[in-house]
Design a protein around this motif. Structure first.
Motif, PDB file in Angstrom:
ATOM      1  N   ILE A  14      22.056  60.653  64.475  1.00  0.00           N
ATOM      2  CA  ILE A  14      22.893  61.018  65.627  1.00  0.00           C
ATOM      3  C   ILE A  14      23.123  62.532  65.623  1.00  0.00           C
ATOM      4  N   PRO A  15      22.976  63.207  66.773  1.00  0.00           N
ATOM      5  CA  PRO A  15      23.224  64.652  66.841  1.00  0.00           C
ATOM      6  C   PRO A  15      24.678  64.996  66.461  1.00  0.00           C
ATOM      7  N   PRO A  16      24.909  66.212  65.946  1.00  0.00           N
ATOM      8  CA  PRO A  16      26.234  66.597  65.450  1.00  0.00           C
ATOM      9  C   PRO A  16      27.386  66.429  66.452  1.00  0.00           C
ATOM     10  N   ALA A  17      27.208  66.872  67.692  1.00  0.00           N
ATOM     11  CA  ALA A  17      28.303  66.801  68.670  1.00  0.00           C
ATOM     12  C   ALA A  17      28.738  65.355  68.911  1.00  0.00           C
ATOM     13  N   LYS A  18      27.776  64.456  69.037  1.00  0.00           N
ATOM     14  CA  LYS A  18      28.096  63.045  69.296  1.00  0.00           C
ATOM     15  C   LYS A  18      28.736  62.395  68.069  1.00  0.00           C
ATOM     16  N   MET A  19      28.230  62.730  66.891  1.00  0.00           N
ATOM     17  CA  MET A  19      28.789  62.154  65.664  1.00  0.00           C
ATOM     18  C   MET A  19      30.204  62.675  65.428  1.00  0.00           C
ATOM     19  N   PHE A  20      30.440  63.954  65.673  1.00  0.00           N
ATOM     20  CA  PHE A  20      31.779  64.527  65.493  1.00  0.00           C
ATOM     21  C   PHE A  20      32.770  63.877  66.457  1.00  0.00           C
ATOM     22  N   LYS A  21      32.340  63.715  67.701  1.00  0.00           N
ATOM     23  CA  LYS A  21      33.213  63.090  68.700  1.00  0.00           C
ATOM     24  C   LYS A  21      33.596  61.678  68.265  1.00  0.00           C
ATOM     25  N   ALA A  22      32.608  60.899  67.823  1.00  0.00           N
ATOM     26  CA  ALA A  22      32.864  59.510  67.431  1.00  0.00           C
ATOM     27  C   ALA A  22      33.669  59.424  66.135  1.00  0.00           C
ATOM     28  N   PHE A  23      33.273  60.196  65.139  1.00  0.00           N
ATOM     29  CA  PHE A  23      33.869  60.087  63.800  1.00  0.00           C
ATOM     30  C   PHE A  23      35.251  60.729  63.729  1.00  0.00           C
ATOM     31  N   ASP A  28      40.062  57.366  65.485  1.00  0.00           N
ATOM     32  CA  ASP A  28      41.282  56.574  65.328  1.00  0.00           C
ATOM     33  C   ASP A  28      41.246  55.272  66.114  1.00  0.00           C
ATOM     34  N   THR A  29      40.503  55.247  67.221  1.00  0.00           N
ATOM     35  CA  THR A  29      40.381  54.003  67.994  1.00  0.00           C
ATOM     36  C   THR A  29      39.043  53.307  67.738  1.00  0.00           C
ATOM     37  N   LEU A  30      38.003  54.095  67.505  1.00  0.00           N
ATOM     38  CA  LEU A  30      36.659  53.531  67.340  1.00  0.00           C
ATOM     39  C   LEU A  30      36.473  52.824  65.998  1.00  0.00           C
ATOM     40  N   ILE A  31      36.935  53.422  64.915  1.00  0.00           N
ATOM     41  CA  ILE A  31      36.716  52.826  63.592  1.00  0.00           C
ATOM     42  C   ILE A  31      37.432  51.481  63.443  1.00  0.00           C
ATOM     43  N   ALA A 107      23.683  70.222  62.056  1.00  0.00           N
ATOM     44  CA  ALA A 107      22.410  69.728  62.592  1.00  0.00           C
ATOM     45  C   ALA A 107      21.397  69.591  61.466  1.00  0.00           C
ATOM     46  N   SER A 108      20.583  68.564  61.564  1.00  0.00           N
ATOM     47  CA  SER A 108      19.472  68.409  60.622  1.00  0.00           C
ATOM     48  C   SER A 108      18.176  68.742  61.367  1.00  0.00           C
ATOM     49  N   PRO A 109      17.116  69.090  60.640  1.00  0.00           N
ATOM     50  CA  PRO A 109      15.862  69.514  61.278  1.00  0.00           C
ATOM     51  C   PRO A 109      15.250  68.475  62.221  1.00  0.00           C
ATOM     52  N   ASP A 110      15.569  67.184  62.012  1.00  0.00           N
ATOM     53  CA  ASP A 110      14.976  66.118  62.825  1.00  0.00           C
ATOM     54  C   ASP A 110      15.773  65.813  64.098  1.00  0.00           C
ATOM     55  N   GLY A 111      16.786  66.624  64.407  1.00  0.00           N
ATOM     56  CA  GLY A 111      17.579  66.389  65.614  1.00  0.00           C
ATOM     57  C   GLY A 111      18.832  65.571  65.366  1.00  0.00           C
ATOM     58  N   GLY A 112      18.962  65.077  64.155  1.00  0.00           N
ATOM     59  CA  GLY A 112      20.149  64.321  63.789  1.00  0.00           C
ATOM     60  C   GLY A 112      21.195  65.240  63.194  1.00  0.00           C
ATOM     61  N   SER A 113      21.944  64.703  62.253  1.00  0.00           N
ATOM     62  CA  SER A 113      22.996  65.509  61.630  1.00  0.00           C
ATOM     63  C   SER A 113      23.167  65.144  60.166  1.00  0.00           C
ATOM     64  N   ILE A 114      23.916  65.978  59.490  1.00  0.00           N
ATOM     65  CA  ILE A 114      24.290  65.725  58.106  1.00  0.00           C
ATOM     66  C   ILE A 114      25.800  65.912  58.032  1.00  0.00           C
ATOM     67  N   MET A 144      31.402  53.647  55.997  1.00  0.00           N
ATOM     68  CA  MET A 144      32.089  53.821  57.272  1.00  0.00           C
ATOM     69  C   MET A 144      31.260  54.702  58.210  1.00  0.00           C
ATOM     70  N   PHE A 145      30.723  55.773  57.661  1.00  0.00           N
ATOM     71  CA  PHE A 145      29.905  56.693  58.449  1.00  0.00           C
ATOM     72  C   PHE A 145      28.649  55.980  58.971  1.00  0.00           C
ATOM     73  N   LYS A 146      28.008  55.194  58.113  1.00  0.00           N
ATOM     74  CA  LYS A 146      26.785  54.476  58.499  1.00  0.00           C
ATOM     75  C   LYS A 146      27.080  53.377  59.523  1.00  0.00           C
ATOM     76  N   ALA A 147      28.239  52.719  59.410  1.00  0.00           N
ATOM     77  CA  ALA A 147      28.626  51.697  60.399  1.00  0.00           C
ATOM     78  C   ALA A 147      28.848  52.348  61.760  1.00  0.00           C
ATOM     79  N   LEU A 148      29.438  53.525  61.764  1.00  0.00           N
ATOM     80  CA  LEU A 148      29.654  54.269  62.999  1.00  0.00           C
ATOM     81  C   LEU A 148      28.316  54.684  63.609  1.00  0.00           C
ATOM     82  N   GLU A 149      27.399  55.123  62.761  1.00  0.00           N
ATOM     83  CA  GLU A 149      26.063  55.490  63.225  1.00  0.00           C
ATOM     84  C   GLU A 149      25.371  54.280  63.860  1.00  0.00           C
ATOM     85  N   ALA A 150      25.439  53.129  63.211  1.00  0.00           N
ATOM     86  CA  ALA A 150      24.812  51.908  63.740  1.00  0.00           C
ATOM     87  C   ALA A 150      25.412  51.536  65.093  1.00  0.00           C
TER      88      ALA A 150
END
Length: 158
Positions: A14-23, A28-31, A107-114, A144-150
């Motif tokens: 998941i790209p950084p902006a989207k992951m930051f928004k979700a995580f 607080d509501t999503l998890i 950002a990670s080189p593959d378009g995702g994030s770390i 938790m992070f991986k469940a959010l990614e899924a």
């Protein structure tokens, strides 16, 4: 008081902006929606979500702990960084004064994030912490992070 610091990196597609928004921003509501067995609910006791905000987190049935209070120390939406400190609760196990977390999503080189996470455990007096206790905490955070990614992969419009 002793200080124990651990660093961990969790890759995501998941790209950084989207992951930051979700995580962070929507966490607080999503998890609790995605992982109700881990976190039942998050309640803001004071503040507006920014630095200085105090949150009360009630853990779900699957958790070994009941609840925790945490303070938001800093949040930077442009640089995708978030810092908070656990200030109260049974998760401190009578061993810790506090536990601070510093999260940066890059950002990670593959378009995702770390997700880079530094955890700082401030122990009481000469309290000892086992490698197993730290490993358990790291596994829960990673899970938790991986469940959010899924969830984000299964719900691209979320």
């Amino acid at each position: 008081m002793g200080v124990i610091t651990y660093d961990m990196e969790i890759p995501s597609s998941i790209p950084p902006a989207k992951m930051f928004k979700a995580f962070v921003l929507d966490g607080d509501t999503l998890i609790p929606k995605i992982l109700p067995q881990a976190i039942k609910n998050v309640e803001i006791l004071e503040g507006d979500g920014g630095a200085g905000t105090i949150k009360h987190i009630t853990f779900g049935e699957g958790s070994a702990y009941k609840s925790v209070k945490q303070r938001v120390d800093a949040i930077d939406k442009e640089n995708f960084t978030y810092s908070y400190t656990v200030i109260e609760g049974d998760v401190l196990m009578g061993t810790f004064e506090s536990i601070s977390y510093h999260i940066k999503i890059v950002a990670s080189p593959d378009g995702g994030s770390i997700c880079k996470n530094r955890s700082i455990y401030n122990t009481k007096a000469d309290a000892q912490v086992t490698e197993e206790e730290i490993k358990s905490g790291k596994e829960k955070a990673s899970g938790m992070f991986k469940a959010l990614e899924a969830y984000l992969l299964a719900n691209p419009d979320a």
